[in-house]
Design a protein around this motif. Structure first.
Motif, PDB file in Angstrom:
ATOM      1  N   ALA A 203       1.074  -1.404   0.072  1.00  0.00           N
ATOM      2  CA  ALA A 203      -0.090  -0.065   0.284  1.00  0.00           C
ATOM      3  C   ALA A 203       0.923   1.057   0.041  1.00  0.00           C
ATOM      4  O   ALA A 203       0.557   2.606  -0.334  1.00  0.00           O
ATOM      5  CB  ALA A 203      -1.247  -0.281   0.900  1.00  0.00           C
ATOM      6  N   ARG A 215      -7.444  -5.578  -2.649  1.00  0.00           N
ATOM      7  CA  ARG A 215      -7.736  -4.796  -1.798  1.00  0.00           C
ATOM      8  C   ARG A 215      -9.133  -5.176  -0.361  1.00  0.00           C
ATOM      9  O   ARG A 215      -9.223  -6.422  -1.293  1.00  0.00           O
ATOM     10  CB  ARG A 215      -8.511  -3.420  -2.844  1.00  0.00           C
ATOM     11  CG  ARG A 215      -7.542  -2.647  -3.447  1.00  0.00           C
ATOM     12  CD  ARG A 215      -8.525  -1.149  -4.498  1.00  0.00           C
ATOM     13  NE  ARG A 215      -7.422  -0.940  -5.116  1.00  0.00           N
ATOM     14  CZ  ARG A 215      -6.988  -0.161  -5.001  1.00  0.00           C
ATOM     15  NH1 ARG A 215      -7.127   0.206  -3.410  1.00  0.00           N
ATOM     16  NH2 ARG A 215      -6.661   0.544  -5.989  1.00  0.00           N
ATOM     17  N   CYS A 216      -9.136  -4.975   0.702  1.00  0.00           N
ATOM     18  CA  CYS A 216     -10.108  -5.121   1.453  1.00  0.00           C
ATOM     19  C   CYS A 216     -11.219  -4.401   0.978  1.00  0.00           C
ATOM     20  O   CYS A 216     -10.801  -3.678   0.478  1.00  0.00           O
ATOM     21  CB  CYS A 216      -9.383  -3.719   2.974  1.00  0.00           C
ATOM     22  SG  CYS A 216     -11.020  -4.066   3.927  1.00  0.00           S
ATOM     23  N   CYS A 219     -12.545  -0.993   2.803  1.00  0.00           N
ATOM     24  CA  CYS A 219     -11.930   0.128   2.606  1.00  0.00           C
ATOM     25  C   CYS A 219     -11.060  -0.031   1.547  1.00  0.00           C
ATOM     26  O   CYS A 219     -11.072   1.154   1.464  1.00  0.00           O
ATOM     27  CB  CYS A 219     -11.039   0.364   3.912  1.00  0.00           C
ATOM     28  SG  CYS A 219      -9.955  -0.703   4.836  1.00  0.00           S
ATOM     29  N   ARG A 220     -11.284  -0.391   0.947  1.00  0.00           N
ATOM     30  CA  ARG A 220      -9.969  -0.713  -0.256  1.00  0.00           C
ATOM     31  C   ARG A 220      -8.978  -0.258  -0.245  1.00  0.00           C
ATOM     32  O   ARG A 220      -8.096  -0.143  -1.338  1.00  0.00           O
ATOM     33  CB  ARG A 220     -11.096   0.911  -1.327  1.00  0.00           C
ATOM     34  CG  ARG A 220     -11.957   1.120  -1.055  1.00  0.00           C
ATOM     35  CD  ARG A 220     -12.557  -0.452  -1.975  1.00  0.00           C
ATOM     36  NE  ARG A 220     -12.458  -0.478  -3.707  1.00  0.00           N
ATOM     37  CZ  ARG A 220     -12.444  -2.208  -3.648  1.00  0.00           C
ATOM     38  NH1 ARG A 220     -12.499  -2.985  -3.298  1.00  0.00           N
ATOM     39  NH2 ARG A 220     -11.631  -2.393  -5.178  1.00  0.00           N
ATOM     40  N   ARG A 221      -8.621  -0.630   1.247  1.00  0.00           N
ATOM     41  CA  ARG A 221      -7.070  -0.449   1.408  1.00  0.00           C
ATOM     42  C   ARG A 221      -5.351  -1.692   0.464  1.00  0.00           C
ATOM     43  O   ARG A 221      -6.865  -2.659  -0.158  1.00  0.00           O
ATOM     44  CB  ARG A 221      -6.473  -0.954   2.246  1.00  0.00           C
ATOM     45  CG  ARG A 221      -5.196  -0.291   3.139  1.00  0.00           C
ATOM     46  CD  ARG A 221      -4.937  -1.037   4.120  1.00  0.00           C
ATOM     47  NE  ARG A 221      -3.022  -0.209   4.557  1.00  0.00           N
ATOM     48  CZ  ARG A 221      -1.767  -1.116   4.565  1.00  0.00           C
ATOM     49  NH1 ARG A 221      -2.030  -2.215   3.663  1.00  0.00           N
ATOM     50  NH2 ARG A 221      -0.687   0.026   4.985  1.00  0.00           N
ATOM     51  N   TRP A 316       2.448  -5.185   7.234  1.00  0.00           N
ATOM     52  CA  TRP A 316       1.448  -4.786   8.055  1.00  0.00           C
ATOM     53  C   TRP A 316       0.894  -5.651   9.156  1.00  0.00           C
ATOM     54  O   TRP A 316      -0.392  -5.397   9.852  1.00  0.00           O
ATOM     55  CB  TRP A 316       0.325  -4.106   6.939  1.00  0.00           C
ATOM     56  CG  TRP A 316      -0.088  -5.155   5.893  1.00  0.00           C
ATOM     57  CD1 TRP A 316       0.498  -5.588   4.569  1.00  0.00           C
ATOM     58  CD2 TRP A 316      -1.185  -5.869   5.926  1.00  0.00           C
ATOM     59  NE1 TRP A 316      -0.555  -5.881   3.415  1.00  0.00           N
ATOM     60  CE2 TRP A 316      -1.748  -7.057   4.542  1.00  0.00           C
ATOM     61  CE3 TRP A 316      -2.135  -6.692   7.227  1.00  0.00           C
ATOM     62  CZ2 TRP A 316      -2.308  -7.694   4.523  1.00  0.00           C
ATOM     63  CZ3 TRP A 316      -2.823  -7.332   6.928  1.00  0.00           C
ATOM     64  CH2 TRP A 316      -3.125  -8.433   6.402  1.00  0.00           C
ATOM     65  N   CYS A 330      -7.347  -5.938   8.687  1.00  0.00           N
ATOM     66  CA  CYS A 330      -7.056  -4.984   7.832  1.00  0.00           C
ATOM     67  C   CYS A 330      -6.218  -3.564   8.564  1.00  0.00           C
ATOM     68  O   CYS A 330      -6.899  -3.404   9.830  1.00  0.00           O
ATOM     69  CB  CYS A 330      -8.144  -4.122   7.093  1.00  0.00           C
ATOM     70  SG  CYS A 330      -7.703  -2.746   5.703  1.00  0.00           S
ATOM     71  N   THR A 332      -5.918  -0.873   7.957  1.00  0.00           N
ATOM     72  CA  THR A 332      -6.757   0.328   7.728  1.00  0.00           C
ATOM     73  C   THR A 332      -7.890   0.681   9.006  1.00  0.00           C
ATOM     74  O   THR A 332      -8.903   0.981  10.056  1.00  0.00           O
ATOM     75  CB  THR A 332      -7.097   1.611   6.648  1.00  0.00           C
ATOM     76  OG1 THR A 332      -5.627   0.891   6.511  1.00  0.00           O
ATOM     77  CG2 THR A 332      -7.560   2.491   6.656  1.00  0.00           C
TER      78      THR A 332
END
Length: 379
Positions: A203, A215-216, A219-221, A316, A330, A332
């Motif tokens: 990311a 992506r998640c 949240c689109r991370r 992460w 995730c 985020t």
């Protein structure tokens, strides 16, 4: 020479008599007795000694004669990472042999497994040989040559990586993950020397981002890139892999084959071993001297599984450092998107078991094209 060292050497000489052969012109392979016999070293004009053993050479060897030494500490165990030392050991031998006056002795305790592995790796790179051909070449000179199974597999991986260490090679990634898993099993944390297994967070904005990412969904991370995937093959009997009927039929067929004498003891052992040591890195994938045959489109369609996204560990994933297993959230939005396990295999929906495992659940993840998304925003 100290009296204690003299007595120790005499004791070793009785149990492990001097044994050494010339594998290549000016390249010798032998045991520790040869490497500590000053008279032999002088008579043979040995100028360099490469020690691949649990202990370095006694001090009297270096002090008695003018000799260049290199020491690699490693035990003769299947799961030891001897592959990491191939480049430096090969370089040591190559640099020494550049001078026609130099002679190199490579040794371990018996001159059978560890030192033989290094010499085989040297022959592989020098002559662009497969493991089997290099092994036969060394064994023709020294009949005692016999690397343990783990070292042999690492030589085959060395061949697959074109006689170098390629961190991007899928099989090398899995090999190191398995080594790390062995350490985590006992230490309960990821050792510092394996921290490089945690790949950069995809990311993070970079100059040349990977075009295909995951992506998640919430949240689109970005949580993974396509290069982070560790792909595995779908078992041939994929359709009814876990159905009671298929299992019963398989058991009945095995029993009938056994009665007919069609199932050997070796087959049974292999079958049991495969179930106990389920892994996505098979010996077949490292099979010696055989190039992978081009796959047909039909084979490609059914071989690669996408039911779960098994990936390499990423920065992460904070919990993977201090825990043997757990859930992946995730970073985020904190939504649970997968799981990890260092010490137990995780079973994909297709039936394949992967160890160690770090996977994302497809229902929580979306695949997207970053470049395409950027273009859409720009327009």
């Amino acid at each position: 020479m100290l009296q204690a060292e003299i007595n120790m050497k005499k004791s070793e000489d009785i149990e492990n008599p001097l044994s050494v052969e010339e594998i290549e012109p000016r390249l010798y392979l032998g045991n520790v007795t040869a490497a500590t016999n000053v008279v032999f070293l002088k008579n043979q004009n040995i100028t360099h000694i490469l020690t691949i053993d649990s202990f370095p050479l006694p001090a009297f060897v270096a002090s008695s004669i003018n000799i260049v030494t290199k020491y690699i500490q490693i035990a003769d165990m299947n799961r030891e990472d001897i592959l990491q030392y191939f480049p430096s050991c090969i370089e040591f031998i190559e640099n020494a042999l550049k001078d026609p006056k130099n002679k190199v002795l490579v040794h371990c305790f018996y001159g059978v497994s560890r030192s033989a592995t290094i010499v085989i790796a040297y022959l592989m790179k020098k002559y662009s040989l497969s493991y089997q051909r290099a092994f036969e070449r060394a064994k023709s000179k020294r009949c005692l040559v016999q690397p343990n199974h783990g070292f042999a597999q690492q030589c085959k991986l060395f061949h697959k990586m074109n006689y170098s260490i390629d961190p991007c090679c899928k099989n090398y990634k899995i090999f190191r993950l398995k080594l790390a898993a062995e350490q985590v099993k006992f230490a309960k944390i990821l050792p510092m020397n394996f921290m490089d297994l945690l790949k950069p967070d995809p990311a993070i904005i970079r100059e040349n981002p990977e075009p295909f990412v995951y992506r998640c969904r919430k949240c689109r991370r970005i949580v993974a890139a396509k290069s982070n995937l560790i792909l595995h093959k779908v078992p041939k009997r994929n359709e009814n892999f876990d159905s009671p009927i298929s299992r019963r039929r398989e058991s009945e067929q095995k029993y009938l084959n056994h009665l007919a004498g069609e199932t050997s003891d070796q087959d049974a052992i292999i079958d049991i071993t495969d179930k106990i040591l389920s892994t996505s890195l098979s010996d077949k994938s490292l099979s010696e001297g055989k190039e992978e045959q081009p796959k047909t489109q039909k084979e490609e369609d059914v071989e690669i599984c996408n039911k779960f996204y098994f990936i390499e560990p990423l920065l992460w994933m904070k919990d993977v450092i201090n825990n043997v297993e757990g859930k992946l959230y995730c970073p985020t939005c904190k939504t649970k998107i997968g799981n990890f396990n260092w010490i137990m295999a995780s079973k994909c929906l297709c039936g394949t078991q992967v160890f160690p495992s770090f996977y994302l659940v497809p229902s929580k993840i979306d695949f997207s094209n970053v470049v395409q998304n950027i273009l859409q925003v720009t327009i």
